[in-house]
Design a protein around this motif. Structure first.
Motif, mmCIF file in Angstrom:
data_model
loop_
_atom_site.group_PDB
_atom_site.id
_atom_site.type_symbol
_atom_site.label_atom_id
_atom_site.label_comp_id
_atom_site.label_asym_id
_atom_site.label_seq_id
_atom_site.Cartn_x
_atom_site.Cartn_y
_atom_site.Cartn_z
ATOM 1 N N PHE A 1 -6.524 10.289 -2.636
ATOM 2 C CA PHE A 1 -5.138 10.708 -2.907
ATOM 3 C C PHE A 1 -4.933 10.979 -4.397
ATOM 4 O O PHE A 1 -4.358 11.978 -4.771
ATOM 5 C CB PHE A 1 -4.155 9.592 -2.502
ATOM 6 N N TYR A 2 -5.365 10.007 -5.223
ATOM 7 C CA TYR A 2 -5.022 10.170 -6.629
ATOM 8 C C TYR A 2 -6.129 10.768 -7.493
ATOM 9 O O TYR A 2 -5.950 10.919 -8.686
ATOM 10 C CB TYR A 2 -4.453 8.875 -7.252
ATOM 11 N N THR B 1 1.150 6.312 -7.063
ATOM 12 C CA THR B 1 0.002 6.712 -7.876
ATOM 13 C C THR B 1 -0.655 7.991 -7.378
ATOM 14 O O THR B 1 -1.292 8.700 -8.158
ATOM 15 C CB THR B 1 -1.079 5.609 -7.897
ATOM 16 N N GLY B 2 -0.517 8.282 -6.073
ATOM 17 C CA GLY B 2 -1.294 9.387 -5.519
ATOM 18 C C GLY B 2 -0.501 10.554 -4.991
ATOM 19 O O GLY B 2 -1.072 11.594 -4.672
ATOM 20 N N VAL B 3 0.811 10.414 -4.854
ATOM 21 C CA VAL B 3 1.580 11.522 -4.274
ATOM 22 C C VAL B 3 2.672 11.975 -5.244
ATOM 23 O O VAL B 3 2.614 13.080 -5.773
ATOM 24 C CB VAL B 3 2.188 11.128 -2.903
ATOM 25 N N GLN C 1 2.585 1.782 -3.405
ATOM 26 C CA GLN C 1 1.561 1.924 -4.445
ATOM 27 C C GLN C 1 0.898 3.300 -4.372
ATOM 28 O O GLN C 1 0.713 3.979 -5.382
ATOM 29 C CB GLN C 1 0.521 0.796 -4.292
ATOM 30 N N LEU C 2 0.530 3.708 -3.155
ATOM 31 C CA LEU C 2 -0.139 5.007 -3.001
ATOM 32 C C LEU C 2 0.806 6.162 -3.277
ATOM 33 O O LEU C 2 0.423 7.160 -3.888
ATOM 34 C CB LEU C 2 -0.692 5.142 -1.579
ATOM 35 N N ASN D 1 -1.787 15.492 -4.145
ATOM 36 C CA ASN D 1 -1.109 15.380 -5.433
ATOM 37 C C ASN D 1 -1.519 16.538 -6.346
ATOM 38 O O ASN D 1 -2.526 16.443 -7.050
ATOM 39 C CB ASN D 1 -1.481 14.030 -6.066
ATOM 40 N N VAL E 1 0.810 -1.217 0.000
ATOM 41 C CA VAL E 1 0.000 0.000 0.000
ATOM 42 C C VAL E 1 0.847 1.273 0.000
ATOM 43 O O VAL E 1 0.557 2.222 -0.747
ATOM 44 C CB VAL E 1 -1.046 -0.012 1.153
#
Lengths: 300, 304
Positions: B249-250, A234-236, A230-231, B256, A227
């Motif tokens: 988050f994404y 993809t998200g930060v 992956q996060l 982001n 996790v």
């Protein structure tokens, strides 16, 4: 008097069946299905067959993922074990009621895992938002990107995992220290043992079994890294941790590349060493010797 | 000998170090305690502030008491209020898992401990293997299985897989072996008790500490579980809170900025509030159940 016969009838089987079904369905059958899935044709293995193993083992992403995960475990495992033992010995030095509040505090980070850990550590290492911004500036960190770089991830994930798990294990090992008999400690003190000698010669040997147990569970858990990378990826910071861990690689093979044969092959490749490890722990350590896993115990 | 599952862990105080050593040790213990709680305090305070205040004000200051309500209202703008569904999903999935896992593991542990069934040793070994093998090695195979049997994107797929609780079965086996003498079962059998009643009338009434430990570990293992629901539940209306938090988050610029501006007012306070929903129940359960954690884990490696 008639000797009662215990538990060989249908009721026992009925009570065992729900768990047995779950164990078969989700512990054993998936492995068998994975074996059958491997030879299926896929984009990377267009002719099908057992070459899927060769293809996945020669995948350019596999070795870096193995190195990342092993590097992570090499930092996280000894750091956690050393720190947990040190902290639990310190807590045990002079037990007092107020220390129960310290133990409660240590367990707080146990609630910070997965996406919450990504959020919290993103903030902690952000020079503008961090509660530790003064410390960060002393280290010359002026922007988050100074910290969040691919080369630092192994340390960052080790720190995240360490804080998530250390507090619970401090409590557990502190509890294990409480199982040492008062008389042994008192006798050692009367013989002039210093706190350090007491820890090294009495306490640590007495809880060795629990320390090994902790090492096994932390090591097995360390393989399970998904996790956070992956996060983060993809998200930060997009692209920072592409196929960084073995879990991510298996996920990518299956769900991005649509190569279920390759993903199944990778799962089986991972399963074999973990299975061997588990069997070694069960049969070659004394961890479960007082259970009926041991032939000696069965014969008793 | 009494089982560690039921044993109190009290011991007389022993002063073992000099005053200076004691001071230094206590200072370090206190420092680590403060360091441990700071991230959680930040997260609890963040939803009380505006997004800009999170950067501009001191991280550990309180914003406004209406901040939580505002952050919650903003979260409801996201995807037609799907957040409420994520909260509900997390509650009912976890509740089902805790109930099914606790009951099946408790019954299995009782049977392994009290019965003379064949293959008992093989069964115990396979339980231990499943307990020690990291779940990651099984996740892709489980996905393939779920796809074949039509349980993909079905909450019951996650609930059933997560209800396999080998650690719980092993703990139950240890508990019943160490706390209930076989003579008790034999006496009950002579009095005409069936095997099923041995469990319901003798074992269960003596299982209070065990059941609470099983439920505790099942809860903390599943409330924040990410990998399994992430793979088995692709539709956003089936997400749990941790998956939903990752989705935020994404799909929002909160963390982001590359996502770009959106009309949905989800920023750092809203993400932090989602984090509170994920972390706070685990924190509360941990704080209330410290003894269960210690006794459960020590019993899992017990040699008595």
């Amino acid at each position: 008097m008639k000797k009662a016969t215990l538990g060989s009838n249908r009721a026992m089987w009925v009570m065992l069946t729900p768990y047995l079904l779950l164990l078969l369905a989700f512990g054993i059958i998936p492995v068998i299905m994975a074996i059958f899935e491997v030879p299926h044709e896929s984009r990377t293995n267009p002719d099908g067959g057992w070459d899927a193993f060769k293809i996945v083992l020669s995948d350019f992403r596999l070795l870096p993922a193995v190195v990342n995960v092993l590097g992570f475990i090499a930092i996280y495992l000894p750091l956690t074990i050393f720190f947990v033992i040190l902290m639990s010995l310190m807590l045990d030095l002079n037990p007092s009621k107020w220390k129960k509040y310290l133990r409660m505090s240590y367990i707080v980070p146990a609630a910070i895992s997965g996406p919450v850990a990504v959020l919290v550590w993103y903030v902690i290492f952000s020079p503008t938002m961090s509660p530790l911004k003064d410390v960060l500036s002393k280290f010359g960190i002026t922007k988050s990107e100074d910290v969040w770089q691919t080369k630092n991830l192994v340390y960052l994930f080790a720190i995240m995992a360490f804080f998530n798990i250390a507090g619970s294990w401090i409590l557990i090992q502190y509890g294990s220290l409480q199982t040492i008999s008062y008389e042994i400690i008192e006798a050692a003190r009367v013989d002039g043992c210093t706190p350090f000698q007491l820890a090294r010669r009495i306490k640590i040997p007495q809880i060795k079994k629990y320390i090994v147990y902790m090492g096994v569970l932390i090591g097995a858990g360390g393989l399970q890294l998904f996790v956070e990378p992956q996060l983060l990826n993809t998200g930060v910071y997009v692209g920072i941790a592409e196929s960084w861990s073995l879990d991510q690689l298996a996920f990518e093979l299956a769900f991005t590349n649509g190569d279920f044969g390759g993903a199944a092959a990778l799962s089986l490749v991972l399963l074999i060493p973990t299975l061997v490890g588990a069997l070694l722990v069960i049969f070659k350590t004394d961890m479960f010797e007082e259970t009926e896993v041991s032939r000696k115990k069965v014969q008793e | 000998m009494q089982s560690i599952l039921t044993r109190g862990a009290s011991r007389a105080k022993l002063r073992q170090e000099s005053r200076l050593t004691g001071f230094l040790v206590n200072a370090w213990l206190l420092f680590f305690a403060v360091f441990s709680v700071v991230p959680m305090i930040w997260m609890l305070l963040a939803p009380t502030k505006e997004d800009a205040e999170i950067t501009n004000r001191h991280p550990l200051t309180f914003g406004n008491s209406s901040g939580y309500k505002k952050a919650w209202d903003n979260l409801l703008f996201f995807d037609d209020g799907v957040m409420k569904q994520w909260v509900w999903n997390s509650i009912w999935y976890t509740a089902c898992i805790v109930i099914i896992a606790t009951i099946t593991a408790s019954m299995a542990g009782f049977v392994i401990s009290a019965s003379k069934l064949p293959f008992k040793r093989a069964f115990l070994v396979s339980t231990l293997v499943t307990m020690l093998v990291p779940p990651m090695a099984l996740v892709v195979p489980i996905f393939i299985l779920m796809d074949k049997i039509g349980l993909m994107d079905n909450p019951w797929g996650v609930i059933l897989v997560a209800s396999l609780y080998p650690f719980g079965a092993f703990l139950s086996y240890i508990y019943y072996t160490n706390t209930i003498p076989k003579e008790l079962y034999e006496a009950a059998k002579i009095d005409g008790c069936s095997d099923f009643k041995l469990y319901t009338k003798i074992a269960v009434p003596l299982s209070g500490p065990l059941i609470s430990i099983l439920a505790f570990f099942a809860f903390i293992g599943n409330w924040a579980n990410y990998f399994l629901p992430y793979i088995l539940l692709p539709s956003s209306e089936n997400y749990t809170l941790p998956i939903g938090m990752g989705f935020l988050f994404y799909s929002t610029p909160a963390i982001n900025p590359a996502v770009g501006a959106t009309s949905v007012p989800v920023y750092k306070p809203e993400i932090a509030l989602t984090g509170v929903f994920v972390a706070l129940p685990i924190l509360i359960v941990f704080l209330l159940s410290q003894k269960r954690l210690v006794r459960g884990m020590l019993a899992g490696s017990i040699k008595e």
